[in-house]
Write a protein that holds these residues in place. Structure first.
Motif, PDB file in Angstrom:
ATOM      1  N   ALA A 178       7.710   1.282   7.094  1.00  0.00           N
ATOM      2  CA  ALA A 178       8.580   0.109   7.182  1.00  0.00           C
ATOM      3  C   ALA A 178       7.815  -1.193   6.955  1.00  0.00           C
ATOM      4  CB  ALA A 178       9.279   0.065   8.546  1.00  0.00           C
ATOM      5  N   SER A 179       6.505  -1.213   7.146  1.00  0.00           N
ATOM      6  CA  SER A 179       5.687  -2.404   6.905  1.00  0.00           C
ATOM      7  C   SER A 179       4.280  -1.962   6.536  1.00  0.00           C
ATOM      8  CB  SER A 179       5.676  -3.318   8.141  1.00  0.00           C
ATOM      9  OG  SER A 179       4.999  -2.664   9.206  1.00  0.00           O
ATOM     10  N   TRP A 180       3.513  -2.899   5.942  1.00  0.00           N
ATOM     11  CA  TRP A 180       2.195  -2.526   5.389  1.00  0.00           C
ATOM     12  C   TRP A 180       1.292  -3.758   5.429  1.00  0.00           C
ATOM     13  CZ3 TRP A 180       0.700   2.300   4.404  1.00  0.00           C
ATOM     14  CH2 TRP A 180      -0.434   2.529   3.602  1.00  0.00           C
ATOM     15  N   ASN A 181       0.177  -3.708   6.171  1.00  0.00           N
ATOM     16  CA  ASN A 181      -0.670  -4.893   6.280  1.00  0.00           C
ATOM     17  C   ASN A 181      -1.792  -4.863   5.238  1.00  0.00           C
ATOM     18  OD1 ASN A 181      -2.443  -3.024   7.384  1.00  0.00           O
ATOM     19  ND2 ASN A 181      -3.246  -4.472   8.884  1.00  0.00           N
ATOM     20  N   ALA A 182      -2.589  -5.936   5.217  1.00  0.00           N
ATOM     21  CA  ALA A 182      -3.655  -6.055   4.215  1.00  0.00           C
ATOM     22  C   ALA A 182      -4.739  -5.017   4.441  1.00  0.00           C
ATOM     23  CB  ALA A 182      -4.250  -7.474   4.275  1.00  0.00           C
ATOM     24  N   GLY A 183      -5.035  -4.683   5.705  1.00  0.00           N
ATOM     25  CA  GLY A 183      -6.033  -3.655   5.985  1.00  0.00           C
ATOM     26  C   GLY A 183      -5.619  -2.301   5.451  1.00  0.00           C
ATOM     27  N   ALA A 184      -4.319  -2.006   5.530  1.00  0.00           N
ATOM     28  CA  ALA A 184      -3.821  -0.738   4.991  1.00  0.00           C
ATOM     29  C   ALA A 184      -4.007  -0.689   3.489  1.00  0.00           C
ATOM     30  CB  ALA A 184      -2.351  -0.541   5.372  1.00  0.00           C
ATOM     31  N   ALA A 185      -3.751  -1.818   2.824  1.00  0.00           N
ATOM     32  CA  ALA A 185      -3.924  -1.857   1.371  1.00  0.00           C
ATOM     33  C   ALA A 185      -5.387  -1.658   1.001  1.00  0.00           C
ATOM     34  CB  ALA A 185      -3.395  -3.180   0.826  1.00  0.00           C
ATOM     35  N   ARG A 186      -6.324  -2.243   1.785  1.00  0.00           N
ATOM     36  CA  ARG A 186      -7.743  -2.118   1.459  1.00  0.00           C
ATOM     37  C   ARG A 186      -8.253  -0.715   1.729  1.00  0.00           C
ATOM     38  NH1 ARG A 186     -12.665  -2.117   3.608  1.00  0.00           N
ATOM     39  NH2 ARG A 186     -11.812  -2.039   5.718  1.00  0.00           N
ATOM     40  N   VAL A 187      -7.871  -0.090   2.870  1.00  0.00           N
ATOM     41  CA  VAL A 187      -8.400   1.220   3.254  1.00  0.00           C
ATOM     42  C   VAL A 187      -7.771   2.336   2.428  1.00  0.00           C
ATOM     43  CG1 VAL A 187      -8.543   2.888   5.131  1.00  0.00           C
ATOM     44  CG2 VAL A 187      -8.964   0.458   5.586  1.00  0.00           C
ATOM     45  N   ILE A 188      -6.444   2.279   2.217  1.00  0.00           N
ATOM     46  CA  ILE A 188      -5.739   3.403   1.601  1.00  0.00           C
ATOM     47  C   ILE A 188      -5.481   3.165   0.120  1.00  0.00           C
ATOM     48  CG2 ILE A 188      -3.663   4.844   1.782  1.00  0.00           C
ATOM     49  CD1 ILE A 188      -3.506   4.122   4.701  1.00  0.00           C
ATOM     50  N   GLY A 189      -5.358   1.896  -0.308  1.00  0.00           N
ATOM     51  CA  GLY A 189      -5.239   1.616  -1.732  1.00  0.00           C
ATOM     52  C   GLY A 189      -3.859   1.305  -2.217  1.00  0.00           C
ATOM     53  N   TYR A 190      -2.807   1.580  -1.416  1.00  0.00           N
ATOM     54  CA  TYR A 190      -1.440   1.279  -1.849  1.00  0.00           C
ATOM     55  C   TYR A 190      -1.111  -0.186  -1.550  1.00  0.00           C
ATOM     56  CZ  TYR A 190      -0.428   6.293  -2.317  1.00  0.00           C
ATOM     57  OH  TYR A 190      -0.414   7.610  -2.694  1.00  0.00           O
ATOM     58  N   LYS A 191      -0.341  -0.817  -2.455  1.00  0.00           N
ATOM     59  CA  LYS A 191       0.246  -2.101  -2.167  1.00  0.00           C
ATOM     60  C   LYS A 191       1.531  -1.897  -1.371  1.00  0.00           C
ATOM     61  CE  LYS A 191      -1.603  -4.282  -6.348  1.00  0.00           C
ATOM     62  NZ  LYS A 191      -1.270  -4.992  -7.614  1.00  0.00           N
ATOM     63  N   ALA A 192       1.983  -2.984  -0.736  1.00  0.00           N
ATOM     64  CA  ALA A 192       3.149  -2.864   0.139  1.00  0.00           C
ATOM     65  C   ALA A 192       4.368  -2.359  -0.618  1.00  0.00           C
ATOM     66  CB  ALA A 192       3.449  -4.212   0.809  1.00  0.00           C
ATOM     67  N   ASP A 193       4.629  -2.899  -1.805  1.00  0.00           N
ATOM     68  CA  ASP A 193       5.824  -2.494  -2.547  1.00  0.00           C
ATOM     69  C   ASP A 193       5.716  -1.067  -3.096  1.00  0.00           C
ATOM     70  OD1 ASP A 193       5.094  -4.216  -5.681  1.00  0.00           O
ATOM     71  OD2 ASP A 193       3.838  -3.033  -4.335  1.00  0.00           O
ATOM     72  N   GLU A 194       4.526  -0.482  -3.073  1.00  0.00           N
ATOM     73  CA  GLU A 194       4.340   0.892  -3.564  1.00  0.00           C
ATOM     74  C   GLU A 194       4.554   1.936  -2.476  1.00  0.00           C
ATOM     75  OE1 GLU A 194       0.353   0.598  -4.936  1.00  0.00           O
ATOM     76  OE2 GLU A 194       0.933   0.145  -7.004  1.00  0.00           O
ATOM     77  N   ILE A 195       4.492   1.550  -1.231  1.00  0.00           N
ATOM     78  CA  ILE A 195       4.519   2.532  -0.156  1.00  0.00           C
ATOM     79  C   ILE A 195       5.695   2.358   0.795  1.00  0.00           C
ATOM     80  CG2 ILE A 195       3.087   1.192   1.422  1.00  0.00           C
ATOM     81  CD1 ILE A 195       2.929   5.006   0.861  1.00  0.00           C
ATOM     82  N   ILE A 196       6.205   1.127   0.956  1.00  0.00           N
ATOM     83  CA  ILE A 196       7.291   0.905   1.903  1.00  0.00           C
ATOM     84  C   ILE A 196       8.532   1.681   1.456  1.00  0.00           C
ATOM     85  CG2 ILE A 196       8.897  -0.832   2.806  1.00  0.00           C
ATOM     86  CD1 ILE A 196       6.624  -2.809   2.851  1.00  0.00           C
ATOM     87  N   GLY A 197       9.135   2.367   2.413  1.00  0.00           N
ATOM     88  CA  GLY A 197      10.309   3.196   2.141  1.00  0.00           C
ATOM     89  C   GLY A 197       9.980   4.631   1.819  1.00  0.00           C
ATOM     90  N   ARG A 198       8.691   4.951   1.688  1.00  0.00           N
ATOM     91  CA  ARG A 198       8.271   6.329   1.404  1.00  0.00           C
ATOM     92  C   ARG A 198       7.686   6.952   2.666  1.00  0.00           C
ATOM     93  NH1 ARG A 198       4.754   5.876  -4.042  1.00  0.00           N
ATOM     94  NH2 ARG A 198       4.797   8.155  -3.799  1.00  0.00           N
ATOM     95  N   SER A 199       7.655   8.280   2.694  1.00  0.00           N
ATOM     96  CA  SER A 199       7.173   8.985   3.885  1.00  0.00           C
ATOM     97  C   SER A 199       5.669   8.844   4.029  1.00  0.00           C
ATOM     98  CB  SER A 199       7.544  10.466   3.808  1.00  0.00           C
ATOM     99  OG  SER A 199       6.964  11.189   4.876  1.00  0.00           O
ATOM    100  N   PHE A 200       5.216   8.643   5.278  1.00  0.00           N
ATOM    101  CA  PHE A 200       3.779   8.545   5.519  1.00  0.00           C
ATOM    102  C   PHE A 200       3.084   9.882   5.299  1.00  0.00           C
ATOM    103  CE2 PHE A 200       4.816  10.681   9.333  1.00  0.00           C
ATOM    104  CZ  PHE A 200       3.657  11.016  10.021  1.00  0.00           C
ATOM    105  N   ALA A 201       3.837  10.997   5.129  1.00  0.00           N
ATOM    106  CA  ALA A 201       3.247  12.323   4.933  1.00  0.00           C
ATOM    107  C   ALA A 201       2.467  12.400   3.629  1.00  0.00           C
ATOM    108  CB  ALA A 201       4.329  13.394   4.949  1.00  0.00           C
ATOM    109  N   GLN A 202       2.731  11.486   2.658  1.00  0.00           N
ATOM    110  CA  GLN A 202       2.012  11.551   1.391  1.00  0.00           C
ATOM    111  C   GLN A 202       0.553  11.139   1.540  1.00  0.00           C
ATOM    112  OE1 GLN A 202       4.500   8.416  -0.592  1.00  0.00           O
ATOM    113  NE2 GLN A 202       2.512   7.802  -1.424  1.00  0.00           N
TER     114      GLN A 202
END
Length: 627
Positions: A178-202
């Motif tokens: 439902a939300s995505w911070n800057a640390g998540a983008a740096r550690v995991i590599g996804y931008k907010a618009d690429e991951i929000i609304g998708r399952s965290f299981a990926q």
């Protein structure tokens, strides 16, 4: 099976019906033997055919009427009595038919009523289920609307903005981002618009997704409020990193679940250092054994120490880069080992391998799952060659199996011999009692008849005949006693307690030794095998007391105990040393007693001592019976 039973029933009823008809023809008129046909009609109701009893009743009525014409008459019996007898017999024949037909109609009415009630219950249940389903859907829709509204209001308040070292993001109740911070983008590599609304299981490995680990973490956080986990995660570019994850459930003021807060930290460097130390310690601790490392992803050998290469017959570095299958024998063992490694991370046991030249051999293997900094997940296998020990073990197991088989064959042979002996005794006893003894009795009667027919002047011949008669009577008694020794018919006809009374009375009369019998709570009748076993044990024990014990008194006790029956035979004789008896060869009498008791799953105990007499005790289980 039902058709076969009906055929047997039809043949039996037909035979019985015409048998009663022949009996009716042989008896005079006026005797109510026609009533016996009602028993045949009742027996016909065991058939699955509903018309068969009516047919049998009609047949019996017809035969009853024919019997009135062809049966012999009794002088002085009036005709009205004969007709009354026949009419009464016909009435008795049809009364069971009317009764059972009425009962079947009542059963069918009850069955129809039950089926109608069952249909009504099912219809009402389906109606209630439909209403309940609609109500649940309406409640779920309202709750989802409320959750969405509150999530919009609190999202920015819960999010910690600006964190760079930790991936912090929100999940809804279904695990969607439902939300995505800057640390998540740096550690995991996804931008907010690429991951929000998708399952965290990926973000999880394929094996973790197949095992349902993401869903399990959500369930644990929901139940416990917070759950912490470490494991491999996948970045956007497909690379893996070792993550420390804290998952916390979020609830509103009323306690309802709103979603989850997930904090992820990259600890790959720490994990690699720990695994390197662990791998070095494992190798150092097992350096004397054969060790190999197998990469899990493609089951390829990435390292094998010299001892391992020597055990499997390969040269230096010859195994590196080869699939693990070249040293494993085909079969299901490898698949089972992999499943256990995936489940618990460790497997230990014996495994069949093959050397470079194809020779099979057994080894003891200890396999662990570790993380390698270069190869990822690896299996560390430590092998020890146990071929010689396995060969000796297999030879020992084969010998033990052959020994057990020989014992079972000997026991089966003993059982068959005892059964055959008992059947032969029963046959000889029946022949002596029913044939020879009856012929002797007829001969005695003929001698008596001949003696009465002699003239008075031939008194000398009469005395000779009386002497022959006396000897024939003695011979008849001996034959009867011999038949009783082979197999007492009283045991089959009157049961074990009476047979033991007779046995002890004959024993006291024959030997002069006082014998007593005590009966306590004995269930009667006992099964034939149990009765025969207990009788033979008592017979053999009394024989031993008279031949060896020099006893003056023998006490026999037959008692019903919890779930069984016991027989105890005690004498006050000279006794014997049990230890001395063990060193000597046991007699056939004692062996036969023990084997008889074993065949009925009982226990046999004998206690004795010099000057202390002897006590024989037998217990036989009787399931379903109590004292």
């Amino acid at each position: 099976m039902t058709s076969r039973n009906d055929t047997s029933l039809v043949l039996g009823v037909t035979g019985l019906t015409f048998g009663l008809f022949l009996l009716d023809l042989s008896l005079p008129l006026g005797v109510a033997d026609g009533v016996l046909y009602s028993g045949v009609v009742i027996l016909a109701f065991a058939s699955s055919s509903r018309r068969f009893p009516i047919f049998v009743a009609g047949l019996c009525s017809g035969l009853n009427g024919l019997g009135a014409w062809f049966s012999p008459t009794i002088a002085g019996v009036p005709t009205w009595m004969v007709l009354t007898n026949r009419l009464f017999s016909t009435l008795v024949i049809w009364v069971p038919v009317l009764f059972f037909l009425q009962r079947r109609r009542a059963e069918e009415s009850l069955r129809r009523a039950y089926d109608e009630l069952e249909v009504r219950v099912q219809e009402r249940t389906a109606e209630l289920a439909s209403v309940n389903k609609a109500l649940v859907a309406e409640i779920a829709e309202r709750m989802e609307t409320e959750r969405s509204l509150r999530a919009s209001e609190e999202r920015f308040r819960l999010l910690v903005e600006g964190t760079q070292d930790y991936a912090i993001f929100l999940l809804d109740r279904e695990g969607l981002v439902a939300s995505w911070n800057a640390g998540a983008a740096r550690v995991i590599g996804y931008k907010a618009d690429e991951i929000i609304g998708r399952s965290f299981a990926q973000l999880y490995l394929a094996d973790d997704k197949r095992s349902g680990k993401p869903r399990w973490l959500l369930e644990q956080a929901t139940a416990q409020g917070r759950v912490e986990d470490e494991g491999w995660r996948v970045r956007k570019d497909g690379s893996r990193f070792w993550a420390n994850v804290v998952l916390t459930s979020l609830r509103d003021e009323s306690g309802r679940l709103r979603g989850f807060l997930k904090i992820t930290r990259d600890v790959t460097e720490r994990k690699q250092a720990e695994e390197a130390l662990r791998l070095q310690s494992v190798i150092a601790a097992n350096i004397a054994e054969g060790i190999c490392l197998v990469r899990k992803s493609d089951a390829t050998i990435v390292y094998a120490n010299p001892t391992f290469e020597h055990i499997f017959g390969y040269g230096p570095n010859e195994l590196t880069g080869k699939p693990i299958g070249i040293i494993n024998m085909p079969g299901e063992a490898a698949g089972e080992i992999v499943r256990q490694l995936d489940a618990v991370g460790v497997w230990r046991g014996e495994i069949l391998n093959r050397k470079k030249d194809g020779t099979p051999f057994w080894s003891w293997a200890s396999i662990s799952t570790l993380e390698h900094p270069e190869h990822g997940t690896v299996w560390v296998a430590v092998h020890s060659d146990i071929t010689d020990r396995k060969r000796v073990q297999q030879a020992l197991e084969a010998s033990q199996h052959a020994l057990r088989q020989s014992r079972e064959e000997l026991r089966a042979l003993a059982a068959r011999l005892l059964t055959a002996q008992e059947e032969e005794r029963r046959r000889l006893s029946r022949d002596l009692h029913d044939d020879v003894n009856q012929r002797l009795a007829m001969l005695i009667v003929e001698v008596e008849t001949l003696e009465r027919s002699l003239p008075l002047s031939q008194e000398r011949i009469g005395r000779g005949l009386r002497t022959i008669q006396t000897r024939l009577v003695e011979l008849s008694d001996d034959v009867r006693h011999l038949a009783y020794q082979f197999h007492p018919s009283i045991l089959d006809d009157l049961g074990l307690p009476i047979a033991l009374h007779r046995l002890i009375d004959d024993f006291s009369t024959r030997t002069g030794i006082k014998g007593t019998l005590v009966l306590r709570n004995v269930a009667d009748p006992l099964p034939q095998a149990v009765s025969t076993c207990l009788y033979r044990v008592a017979q053999e024990s009394l024989g031993n007391a008279s031949r060896h014990a020099k006893a003056s008194c023998v006490d026999v006790e037959l008692a019903g105990v919890e779930q069984g029956v016991t027989l105890t035979v005690r004498d006050n004789g000279c006794g014997f040393d049990p230890q001395l008896m063990k060193r000597r060869q046991t007699g056939l009498g004692l062996v036969s007693m023990k084997e008889r008791v074993r065949l009925v799953n009982g226990t046999f105990d004998i206690a004795s001592g010099p000057g202390l007499g002897t006590s024989v005790r037998v217990w036989i289980p009787m399931p379903g019976r109590s004292s």
